[in-house]
Write an enzyme that holds these catalytic residues in place. Structure first.
Site, PDB file in Angstrom:
ATOM      1  N   ASP A 132      50.230  24.239  34.295  1.00  0.00           N
ATOM      2  CA  ASP A 132      49.356  25.124  35.128  1.00  0.00           C
ATOM      3  C   ASP A 132      48.165  25.119  34.388  1.00  0.00           C
ATOM      4  OD1 ASP A 132      49.055  27.217  36.796  1.00  0.00           O
ATOM      5  OD2 ASP A 132      49.559  29.041  35.294  1.00  0.00           O
ATOM      6  N   TYR A 134      43.717  25.994  35.480  1.00  0.00           N
ATOM      7  CA  TYR A 134      42.934  27.308  35.401  1.00  0.00           C
ATOM      8  C   TYR A 134      41.793  26.926  36.161  1.00  0.00           C
ATOM      9  CZ  TYR A 134      41.374  31.318  32.587  1.00  0.00           C
ATOM     10  OH  TYR A 134      40.623  32.439  32.249  1.00  0.00           O
ATOM     11  N   HIS A 139      37.838  32.789  39.030  1.00  0.00           N
ATOM     12  CA  HIS A 139      39.163  33.546  38.150  1.00  0.00           C
ATOM     13  C   HIS A 139      38.732  33.602  36.655  1.00  0.00           C
ATOM     14  CE1 HIS A 139      42.974  35.064  36.528  1.00  0.00           C
ATOM     15  NE2 HIS A 139      42.808  33.822  35.771  1.00  0.00           N
ATOM     16  N   GLU A 204      49.981  35.818  39.644  1.00  0.00           N
ATOM     17  CA  GLU A 204      49.150  34.989  39.917  1.00  0.00           C
ATOM     18  C   GLU A 204      49.279  34.202  41.170  1.00  0.00           C
ATOM     19  OE1 GLU A 204      48.296  32.668  36.308  1.00  0.00           O
ATOM     20  OE2 GLU A 204      47.199  34.417  35.343  1.00  0.00           O
ATOM     21  N   GLU A 206      48.852  31.135  43.228  1.00  0.00           N
ATOM     22  CA  GLU A 206      48.414  29.669  42.943  1.00  0.00           C
ATOM     23  C   GLU A 206      48.938  28.884  43.977  1.00  0.00           C
ATOM     24  OE1 GLU A 206      48.718  28.497  38.805  1.00  0.00           O
ATOM     25  OE2 GLU A 206      48.743  30.463  37.865  1.00  0.00           O
ATOM     26  N   ASP A 238      52.821  32.650  39.515  1.00  0.00           N
ATOM     27  CA  ASP A 238      53.130  32.458  38.081  1.00  0.00           C
ATOM     28  C   ASP A 238      52.968  33.886  37.401  1.00  0.00           C
ATOM     29  OD1 ASP A 238      52.606  31.747  35.412  1.00  0.00           O
ATOM     30  OD2 ASP A 238      50.849  31.366  35.531  1.00  0.00           O
ATOM     31  N   ARG A 242      50.775  40.644  31.057  1.00  0.00           N
ATOM     32  CA  ARG A 242      49.448  40.570  30.274  1.00  0.00           C
ATOM     33  C   ARG A 242      49.331  41.032  28.767  1.00  0.00           C
ATOM     34  NH1 ARG A 242      47.111  36.759  33.115  1.00  0.00           N
ATOM     35  NH2 ARG A 242      47.282  37.422  35.321  1.00  0.00           N
ATOM     36  N   GLN A 245      50.835  38.378  26.629  1.00  0.00           N
ATOM     37  CA  GLN A 245      49.884  37.465  26.774  1.00  0.00           C
ATOM     38  C   GLN A 245      48.744  37.733  25.557  1.00  0.00           C
ATOM     39  OE1 GLN A 245      48.238  36.339  30.574  1.00  0.00           O
ATOM     40  NE2 GLN A 245      47.029  34.660  29.774  1.00  0.00           N
ATOM     41  N   TYR A 249      48.273  34.799  22.657  1.00  0.00           N
ATOM     42  CA  TYR A 249      47.844  33.567  23.154  1.00  0.00           C
ATOM     43  C   TYR A 249      46.931  32.766  22.154  1.00  0.00           C
ATOM     44  CZ  TYR A 249      43.038  35.278  24.015  1.00  0.00           C
ATOM     45  OH  TYR A 249      41.714  35.809  24.196  1.00  0.00           O
ATOM     46  N   LYS A 258      54.376  34.019  29.758  1.00  0.00           N
ATOM     47  CA  LYS A 258      54.466  33.006  31.401  1.00  0.00           C
ATOM     48  C   LYS A 258      55.587  32.612  31.480  1.00  0.00           C
ATOM     49  CE  LYS A 258      49.862  32.800  32.108  1.00  0.00           C
ATOM     50  NZ  LYS A 258      49.456  33.430  33.493  1.00  0.00           N
ATOM     51  N   THR A 262      58.629  31.578  37.178  1.00  0.00           N
ATOM     52  CA  THR A 262      57.824  31.231  38.101  1.00  0.00           C
ATOM     53  C   THR A 262      58.134  31.010  39.311  1.00  0.00           C
ATOM     54  OG1 THR A 262      56.593  29.928  36.288  1.00  0.00           O
ATOM     55  CG2 THR A 262      55.960  29.468  38.567  1.00  0.00           C
ATOM     56  N   THR A 355      45.112  30.724  38.954  1.00  0.00           N
ATOM     57  CA  THR A 355      45.115  31.722  40.045  1.00  0.00           C
ATOM     58  C   THR A 355      43.775  31.320  40.705  1.00  0.00           C
ATOM     59  OG1 THR A 355      45.742  33.171  38.274  1.00  0.00           O
ATOM     60  CG2 THR A 355      44.642  34.258  40.014  1.00  0.00           C
ATOM     61  N   GLU A 378      42.619  41.086  37.791  1.00  0.00           N
ATOM     62  CA  GLU A 378      41.269  41.176  38.364  1.00  0.00           C
ATOM     63  C   GLU A 378      41.181  42.333  39.475  1.00  0.00           C
ATOM     64  OE1 GLU A 378      41.874  36.901  39.287  1.00  0.00           O
ATOM     65  OE2 GLU A 378      39.882  36.741  39.190  1.00  0.00           O
TER      66      GLU A 378
END
Ligand code: MN
Length: 432
Positions: A132, A134, A139, A204, A206, A238, A242, A245, A249, A258, A262, A355, A378
């Site tokens: 994945d 970014y 984003h 997300e 994608e 995805d 949060r 994460q 992370y 994650k 998916t 995203t 967001e």
């Protein structure tokens, strides 16, 4: 232009102008009917064309029947771009309005053309590796500014496509319920971490591509070779926890936030079908290293939407509209960068874009509706600006149990659409 992409092309099968599967598209998928084993088909209008039935009638004899009687597309895809091209040409010809071969063969039509409502769609590819990226600068900037308002983008962002290795075996097809993950979280003001269901579950939006050619370890895929390696695209959700994460992370990136699920759309839209919709990307500045440069246009003018349905609403409400063309890094750049160190590529690897958002927001003021932002993080700005559903006036900061997220995408042609159908998934309470 290849004749299969001609906007004037028509099929003897009726296809509405806003249908995602006209004769210009011909996406591949895996389907089954009743207790029959899964096999390979192509979507046309409201029908699935059974390629094994066409083969049985002697119409796709350039290939081995086995590649169509398989539960995944991999064996067909592994045959390579010249075969993808030839098969597309052949199917397009058989479905075009002037060709009587199938059109006037009532018996074959009954066995080869199945109403979409009578089949079940399966995961189309046996996925080897899943990465994945970014790649939306919008984003990355929006999310970065939540944590570092003065310096949202990391210094590497405009020099390489950032990504992480995801979990291939939990990629599921549209319609599969998604269990709310349990895990470890630590709210900012708490001293110790806690265990429990994620309370900040997100989607997300994608777009992902499947590779259709192997590359051995130690060999790079150049920007100019990318064309040979990219078979087709799907819409990807995805799912992201949060709160999990946020706590896990650093320093190695996303892990359990994650890996639980998916979701992807069931029809793989080929790069060949998307050819007329290829466009140049937005300028990349500062200049990037030569191994990430090409003359070819590698972005796609692909409209994307996210809709949200709750247990109380009668229908999904569109909450995001954006376009894939606004990505900073292209698919070819992702693949060239993935292999710059000699990483091998397999048939059936999935590479997701990251995203897709197409505007900056700093969490101040009221954003327009529906927005151009590809995640709840967001849209509701980390829970500080809940979105409201018109029908029930329900508020959402993140996803609740029972919520269904529906993503769709299509390229707008002159009088037709080359679309992806949809990827949907409903959140269900923890299953264990
Ligand atoms: Mn992602």
């Amino acid at each position: 232009m290849n004749p299969t992409n001609d906007p004037a092309l028509k099929s003897w099968i009726d296809v509405d102008t806003d249908c995602h599967f006209p004769i210009q598209n011909l996406p591949y998928g895996v389907f089954s009917r009743g207790q029959e084993p899964p096999r390979v088909g192509v979507a046309i209008g409201e029908h699935v064309l059974d390629l094994s039935a066409l083969h049985g009638a002697g119409l796709l004899r350039h290939l081995d029947m086995d590649v169509f009687l398989a539960p995944f597309l991999n064996d067909f895809v592994a045959l390579g771009r010249p075969v993808w091209r030839e098969t597309r040409d052949r199917i397009s010809d058989l479905l075009s309005e002037g060709n009587p071969t199938v059109r006037d063969n009532q018996e074959l039509r009954l066995t080869a053309l199945l109403p979409m409502g009578e089949v079940r769609l399966h995961l189309p590819m046996r996925i080897g590796d899943y990465v994945d990226f970014y790649s939306s600068m919008y984003h990355a900037t929006n999310v970065g500014s939540m944590f570092r308002p003065d310096n949202p983008l990391m210094p590497n962002y405009k020099h390489l496509p950032v990504g992480y290795n995801g979990r291939a075996s939990s990629v599921v097809v549209s319609g599969t319920p998604v269990g709310r993950p349990l895990g470890q979280t630590k709210p900012k003001d708490d001293e110790a971490p806690a265990y429990g269901p994620s309370r900040r579950l997100d989607f997300e939006l994608e777009v992902g591509f499947f590779t259709g050619k192997e590359n051995p370890m130690g060999r790079q895929v150049s920007m100019d070779e990318a064309e040979e390696f990219i078979f087709g695209l799907v819409i990807v959700n995805d799912w992201s926890a949060r709160d999990i994460q946020r706590w896990e992370y650093q320093p190695l990136g996303p892990f359990l936030s994650k890996s639980f699920a998916t979701s992807i759309s069931p029809w793989v839209v080929t790069l060949d079908a998307l050819e007329p919709f290829r466009v140049a990307g937005e300028p990349q500045d500062p200049p990037i290293l030569p191994y990430l440069l090409t003359e070819r246009d590698w972005h796609i003018d692909l409209n994307l939407e996210v809709a949200l349905k709750t247990e109380r609403t009668a229908r999904p409400q569109t909450i995001t509209r954006t376009n894939f063309r606004h990505m900073y890094w292209s698919m070819a750049q992702q693949l060239a960068h993935q292999t710059v160190n000699g990483t091998n590529i397999q048939v059936g690897d999935l590479y997701a874009s990251g995203t897709v958002s197409s505007r900056f927001w700093d969490g101040k003021g009221t954003p327009p509706k529906p927005d151009e932002l590809g995640s709840m993080l967001e849209l509701a700005w980390a829970g500080t600006h809940p979105i409201t559903l018109d029908e029930t006036e329900e508020e959402r900061k993140f996803l609740e149990d029972g919520d269904t997220v529906v993503m769709t995408g299509w390229c707008e042609g002159d009088g037709y659409r080359v679309g992806f159908g949809e990827v949907s998934g409903q959140i269900v309470p923890p299953q264990y």
